[in-house]
Design a protein around this motif. Structure first.
Motif, short mmCIF file in Angstrom:
data_model
loop_
_atom_site.label_atom_id
_atom_site.label_comp_id
_atom_site.label_asym_id
_atom_site.label_seq_id
_atom_site.Cartn_x
_atom_site.Cartn_y
_atom_site.Cartn_z
N LEU A 278 5.64 77.28 -1.90
CA LEU A 278 4.88 77.61 -3.10
C LEU A 278 3.41 77.80 -2.76
CD1 LEU A 278 4.51 78.04 -6.10
CD2 LEU A 278 4.44 75.55 -6.41
N ARG B 175 2.86 84.75 -12.47
CA ARG B 175 4.19 84.14 -12.54
C ARG B 175 5.25 85.08 -11.98
NH1 ARG B 175 4.37 83.81 -17.73
NH2 ARG B 175 2.89 82.07 -17.69
N ARG C 287 7.61 84.27 -8.66
CA ARG C 287 9.08 84.28 -8.74
C ARG C 287 9.69 85.41 -7.92
NH1 ARG C 287 9.63 83.27 -15.30
NH2 ARG C 287 8.95 81.09 -15.30
N VAL D 100 8.70 82.58 -4.21
CA VAL D 100 9.43 81.31 -4.16
C VAL D 100 10.90 81.59 -4.40
CG1 VAL D 100 9.74 79.07 -5.27
CG2 VAL D 100 7.44 79.96 -4.88
N SER E 40 14.00 80.51 -5.97
CA SER E 40 14.36 79.57 -7.04
C SER E 40 15.87 79.27 -7.02
CB SER E 40 13.97 80.14 -8.39
OG SER E 40 14.57 81.39 -8.61
#
Length: 293
Positions: A112, A159, A163, A291, A293
């Motif tokens: 991150l 964001r 992602r 990242v 997820s």
């Protein structure tokens, strides 16, 4: 207790949170501590009696300090000498990780921090404050010098970058994640047998010139040669984490959250058929990192 001692006590009650906020923004524990200490010095130069919300005032001051650091860091990064990068790489493969690596891993993932480091300074500020600390956009907007509506859009853009967008179907991504995760676990353990289990017989490992360790080779072919080279660098793997690299499952090696290596993989029939180790700064900057997820 005099007025200065009372102020210091109120500040100390906020120190841990301020340090956490600064660390998310800067990715460096040392720089976070410097930012918090600078906030204390600035507090000492104002009339604290006129500060209605000390916690909010301190968070704003720390944020502005961090924003200045991020902007300065971005301008310096363009001038980073290659020899300095080589020195960092050489240091990363020697000895044990720094003592604060365990604290770093517990507080926020290195992957991150690597991805946050790709954001523009105001994107990072808006994302960290809103998404990680639930600070309203109306309070973030004055710091980044945007309207609340514009600040919300900046955080949304950040964001999306964090992602990422997978380049393969979800089922394939999940399976590749399982294979690469097994490879990373085996590499960390220095388990030659387990590494061999996830490699194709004719696997190829390539490394750019910056990534090649002393005495190493730029290209290795065959499962045995690749596995032996991987197991020999088990200590480097301790600083590695899964990430989305160019839309597929990859690995980043990031001591103190600073990217030094990235690994990209090709997986076929549940085996790794090739992987590349990237350390050249120019190549690292061209990677699309997110990242996983």
């Amino acid at each position: 207790m005099d007025e200065r001692e009372a102020l210091a006590e109120r500040f100390e009650a906020q120190r841990a949170l301020l340090r956490t906020v600064a660390h998310r923004m800067l990715g460096s524990l040392d720089e976070a501590d410097d930012a918090v200490q600078e906030a204390w010095l600035r507090l000492c130069r104002v009339d604290a009696g006129e500060v209605d919300n000390l916690a909010g005032w301190l968070r704003t001051v720390v944020t502005r300090i961090c924003l200045d650091v991020l902007r300065s860091r971005r301008s310096r990064r363009e001038d980073l000498a290659e020899q300095e990068v080589l020195d960092q790489v050489a240091h990363s493969v020697q000895g044990s990780p720094p003592e604060d690596e365990a604290l770093l891993a517990d507080s926020v993932s290195r992957a991150l921090l690597v991805v946050l480091d790709t954001l523009e300074p105001i994107e990072r500020i808006a994302f960290v404050l809103h998404d990680m600390f639930a600070v309203p956009f109306s309070e973030i907007a004055p710091v980044v010098e945007r309207t609340p509506v514009a600040t919300k859009k900046i955080a949304s853009r950040a964001r999306h970058k964090v992602r990422g967008t997978p380049a393969v179907p979800a089922a394939e991504l999940a399976r590749n994640r399982q294979i690469v995760s097994a490879f990373l676990a085996a590499a960390r353990a220095g388990d030659l047998t387990a590494v061999l289990a996830v490699l194709a017989p004719d696997v190829v490992r390539r490394a750019d010139r910056v990534a090649v360790p002393p005495g190493g080779v730029a290209e290795a072919r065959g499962a045995r040669a690749v596995a032996e080279g991987t197991a020999a660098l088990a200590h480097r793997s301790q600083l590695a984490e899964l990430a989305l690299v160019n839309g597929t499952v990859g690995v980043v090696v990031a001591p103190r959250g600073r990217l030094l290596f990235a690994l990209t993989f090709t997986v076929e029939d549940d085996r790794i058929t090739e992987y590349d180790v990237i350390a050249d700064p120019a190549r690292l900057r061209r990677l699309d990192l997110a990242v996983l997820s």
